[in-house]
Write a protein that holds these residues in place. Structure first.
Motif, mmCIF file in Angstrom:
data_model
loop_
_atom_site.group_PDB
_atom_site.id
_atom_site.type_symbol
_atom_site.label_atom_id
_atom_site.label_comp_id
_atom_site.label_asym_id
_atom_site.label_seq_id
_atom_site.Cartn_x
_atom_site.Cartn_y
_atom_site.Cartn_z
ATOM 1 N N PHE A 162 0.828 -1.250 0.025
ATOM 2 C CA PHE A 162 -0.046 0.002 -0.068
ATOM 3 C C PHE A 162 0.822 1.225 -0.220
ATOM 4 N N THR A 163 1.960 1.235 0.791
ATOM 5 C CA THR A 163 2.767 2.391 0.762
ATOM 6 C C THR A 163 3.513 2.558 -0.422
ATOM 7 N N ILE A 164 4.087 1.366 -1.144
ATOM 8 C CA ILE A 164 4.928 1.641 -2.249
ATOM 9 C C ILE A 164 4.074 1.743 -3.499
ATOM 10 N N LEU A 169 10.076 5.084 3.185
ATOM 11 C CA LEU A 169 9.641 4.579 1.603
ATOM 12 C C LEU A 169 8.483 5.670 1.305
ATOM 13 N N ARG A 170 7.777 6.310 2.288
ATOM 14 C CA ARG A 170 6.817 7.248 2.014
ATOM 15 C C ARG A 170 7.489 8.648 1.248
ATOM 16 N N ARG A 220 7.950 9.710 -3.384
ATOM 17 C CA ARG A 220 7.608 10.852 -3.994
ATOM 18 C C ARG A 220 8.856 10.971 -4.966
ATOM 19 N N THR A 221 9.747 10.416 -5.208
ATOM 20 C CA THR A 221 10.976 10.733 -5.990
ATOM 21 C C THR A 221 10.885 9.719 -7.202
ATOM 22 N N SER A 222 11.913 9.833 -8.196
ATOM 23 C CA SER A 222 11.836 9.092 -9.384
ATOM 24 C C SER A 222 12.623 7.699 -8.704
ATOM 25 N N ILE A 223 12.850 7.288 -7.653
ATOM 26 C CA ILE A 223 13.426 6.157 -7.188
ATOM 27 C C ILE A 223 12.388 4.758 -7.816
ATOM 28 N N SER A 224 13.011 3.759 -8.261
ATOM 29 C CA SER A 224 12.086 2.713 -8.934
ATOM 30 C C SER A 224 11.455 2.057 -7.793
ATOM 31 N N LYS A 225 10.249 1.392 -8.027
ATOM 32 C CA LYS A 225 9.663 0.547 -7.298
ATOM 33 C C LYS A 225 10.341 -0.625 -6.811
ATOM 34 N N LEU A 243 12.322 0.324 -3.916
ATOM 35 C CA LEU A 243 11.459 0.516 -2.618
ATOM 36 C C LEU A 243 11.077 -0.966 -2.304
ATOM 37 N N TYR A 244 10.931 -1.931 -2.935
ATOM 38 C CA TYR A 244 10.531 -3.142 -2.606
ATOM 39 C C TYR A 244 11.680 -3.989 -2.176
ATOM 40 N N ARG A 245 12.744 -3.740 -2.606
ATOM 41 C CA ARG A 245 14.022 -4.291 -1.843
ATOM 42 C C ARG A 245 14.278 -3.832 -0.587
ATOM 43 N N ILE A 246 14.089 -2.648 -0.319
ATOM 44 C CA ILE A 246 14.285 -2.077 1.004
ATOM 45 C C ILE A 246 13.014 -2.681 1.838
#
Length: 192
Positions: A90-92, A166-167, A171-176, A179-182
């Protein structure tokens, strides 16, 4: 004789919440609110007093909506691990109809150092989510899904910190994918 409102207060509050969520408090002007909410400036003042009060009501609304949505998702979970996955997804992933990030994070970053009301509402929102995480972790520990050698509250604090990061990053251009790895590394702290 008082005139009746020609708009739904909940509907216009929802629109204000969306705008504050997208732009933040400082960047959102009264003119922006008038245009986005579709009501007159006088109606905003009559109904919500001022921009600050409107923002606080929008923060409350945000907390209610996010809390209900998370509770609904968690009730669908068949396990504690799945419930936590739902929260991280939900966050990502978010919903296409909602802005990226988190209105509580925005309020904390923008206002908390000098606005006690915004600080209180953001802190309460964070605490509610942390309690939810604690409850899920305890569920998993009691059911044998998660390791029990660490305190559930301390684990929840760590996961909450990851979720807040993660929130911001969403908001940046960092890939999903990143974010999922984190998220996956953070959830490993619960493994037996």
């Amino acid at each position: 004789m008082a005139r009746s409102k020609e708009y739904d207060e909940n509907e216009v509050l929802q629109k204000a919440m969306q705008l504050f969520w997208e732009q933040g408090y400082e960047k959102t002007s009264m003119s922006d609110l008038v245009e986005h909410m579709g009501i007159h400036r006088r109606s905003i003042y009559d109904t919500f007093s001022d921009k600050h009060t409107l923002f606080l009501k929008a923060l409350n609304r945000y907390g209610e909506i996010m809390g209900k949505d998370l509770e609904r998702r968690i009730k669908q979970a068949e396990s504690a691990a799945q419930a936590l996955r739902f929260i991280f997804e939900f966050t990502i992933d978010k919903n296409e109809n909602t802005p990226l990030g988190c209105l509580f994070v925005t309020a904390a970053v923008e206002l908390a150092t000098y606005d006690a009301d915004a600080d209180s509402l953001a802190t309460k929102g964070f605490a509610n989510e942390e309690q939810l995480l604690t409850d899920i972790i305890q569920w998993g520990q009691h059911g044998g899904e998660f390791a029990s050698d660490c305190d559930a509250k301390e684990l929840a604090e760590s996961l909450q910190n990851t979720l807040l990061g993660l929130r911001v990053m969403s908001r940046t251009s960092i890939s999903k994918e990143k974010l999922y790895r984190i998220a996956n590394v953070s959830l490993k702290i619960l493994e037996k």
